[in-house]
Design an enzyme around this catalytic site. Structure first.
Site, PDB file in Angstrom:
ATOM      1  CG  MET A   1      11.891 -14.298 -23.792  1.00 14.73           C
ATOM      2  SD  MET A   1      13.609 -14.843 -23.512  1.00 14.73           S
ATOM      3  CE  MET A   1      13.888 -15.833 -24.963  1.00 14.73           C
TER       4      MET A   1
ATOM      5  NE  ARG B   1       6.354 -27.791 -43.864  1.00 14.64           N
ATOM      6  CZ  ARG B   1       6.586 -28.488 -42.759  1.00 14.64           C
ATOM      7  NH1 ARG B   1       6.213 -29.756 -42.700  1.00 14.64           N
ATOM      8  NH2 ARG B   1       7.191 -27.939 -41.723  1.00 14.64           N
ATOM      9  CD  GLN B   2       1.390 -21.421 -42.855  1.00 20.74           C
ATOM     10  OE1 GLN B   2       0.592 -20.490 -42.904  1.00 20.74           O
ATOM     11  NE2 GLN B   2       2.056 -21.730 -41.746  1.00 20.74           N
TER      12      GLN B   2
ATOM     13  CG  HIS C   1       7.306 -27.385 -49.746  1.00 19.38           C
ATOM     14  ND1 HIS C   1       7.547 -28.731 -49.564  1.00 19.38           N
ATOM     15  CD2 HIS C   1       5.956 -27.254 -49.834  1.00 19.38           C
ATOM     16  CE1 HIS C   1       6.387 -29.385 -49.534  1.00 19.38           C
ATOM     17  NE2 HIS C   1       5.421 -28.522 -49.693  1.00 19.38           N
TER      18      HIS C   1
ATOM     19  CE  LYS D   1       1.503 -38.137 -49.889  1.00 17.99           C
ATOM     20  NZ  LYS D   1       2.473 -37.163 -49.337  1.00 17.99           N
TER      21      LYS D   1
ATOM     22  CG  ASP E   1       7.157 -31.688 -39.816  1.00 15.08           C
ATOM     23  OD1 ASP E   1       7.597 -31.978 -38.690  1.00 15.08           O
ATOM     24  OD2 ASP E   1       6.359 -30.743 -39.991  1.00 15.08           O
ATOM     25  CB  SER E   2       5.036 -36.241 -39.087  1.00 14.47           C
ATOM     26  OG  SER E   2       4.612 -36.633 -40.387  1.00 14.47           O
TER      27      SER E   2
END
Length: 310
Positions: free
Chosen positions: A35, A93-94, A127, A190, A220-221
């Site tokens: 791989m 997002r990090q 982001h 929120k 995402d979720s």
């Protein structure tokens, strides 16, 4: 100008090439039996202006490694300038330390891309804006707002929609869309109790009797969007649609969207759609190929990219 496509989103690369009336450069991006990534460019690129099209979406590490190896292959082939076109920038997002002893991986990835051989980067709806400063090479951050605005105006010509930011952090993005379509703006306050779980608290703005357009950069979720849709419906909204730049939609996100009050979730093809996305009754994908292609052409011609959004 030459275009090189890795395996992250081949259909988008082909659409960009078709818009520019170019053929994709003949190249092999494949795996050895263990791989390891192997890249071979089958055309002469010496002195050429080369654009490598590769989002770093799922599988993020494989796609990132393909991009890095391709950049190195082009650098060692004496390409004059190498631009990494990253429609979806993974690890975005990090972008800060959220607790002690944690990494800022977005900065690490920016460093690695530059070291691998990229002369500049083109990406879409980062982001957070500060990621632009993580790169020590030029970066063009494109915006989906013009694409979304046209789709909204075509779909809802007789409506008076209100644009809704699903959280305080997305207000600038939502305001940009609201300004372009001359709509009002609302904000959802929120509170996130823990990673991946969101709780809608209240709505700032009057949405009763209005079509609500949720605007975000990443789904995402889909928990935030679905909770927001429920809250807006309870507040009297006549309908709720969401426009999101990057449809990550991991895990059971598609099923969550399908069973939610969302009339539609519109995402771009910055990430290649899965079979579940294509079959979902209220998920729709629109293309960013013309936007990306126009930016690529302008960079190659040394013309303004920012004027695309005037």
């Amino acid at each position: 100008m030459k275009l090189v496509a890795c395996n992250g989103n081949r259909p988008l690369a082909e659409a960009i090439a078709a818009y520019l009336n170019l053929e994709l450069t003949d190249a092999s991006v494949r795996r050895f039996s263990d791989m390891e990534v192997f890249v071979e460019i089958h055309e002469n690129v010496r002195g050429e202006d080369v654009f490598v099209i590769q989002p770093t979406s799922y599988p993020a590490n494989d796609n990132l490694m393909e991009l890095l190896v391709t950049l190195d292959a082009l650098r060692r082939s004496s390409a004059r300038r190498i631009t990494a076109v990253i429609p979806y920038f993974g690890y975005a997002r990090q972008d800060r330390k959220t607790s002690p002893r944690t990494p800022i991986t977005a900065k690490l990835v920016a460093n690695v891309i530059a070291v691998a051989g990229a002369s500049r980067v083109v990406t879409l709806d980062l982001h957070s804006g500060q990621i632009q400063g993580f790169f020590d090479i030029p970066l063009d951050n494109l915006f989906c707002v013009p694409v979304f605005a046209k789709d909204i105006q075509d779909r809802y010509p007789d409506e008076r929609p209100i644009v809704v930011s699903p959280d305080v952090g997305g207000v600038v993005r939502a305001r940009g869309l609201a300004s372009r379509i001359e709509a009002d703006l609302a904000i959802i306050d929120k509170r996130r109790e823990r990673a991946g779980v969101s709780e809608v608290m209240n709505i700032i703005g009057d949405v009763r009797g209005r079509l609500c357009i949720l605007m975000d950069d990443i789904v995402d979720s889909a928990g935030t969007l679905c909770n927001a849709a429920v809250a807006l419906k309870q507040a009297g909204a006549t309908g709720v649609s969401a426009y999101v730049s990057h449809g990550v939609l991991s895990g059971g996100a598609v099923a969550r969207v399908t069973s939610s009050p969302l009339d539609s979730l519109v995402i771009t093809d910055s990430i290649q759609a899965t079979e579940a996305m294509r079959l979902a009754k209220n998920v729709r994908q629109i293309t960013i190929a013309p936007l990306m292609a126009e930016a690529i052409q302008r960079i190659s011609d040394e013309r303004s990219v920012s004027s695309l959004f005037d």
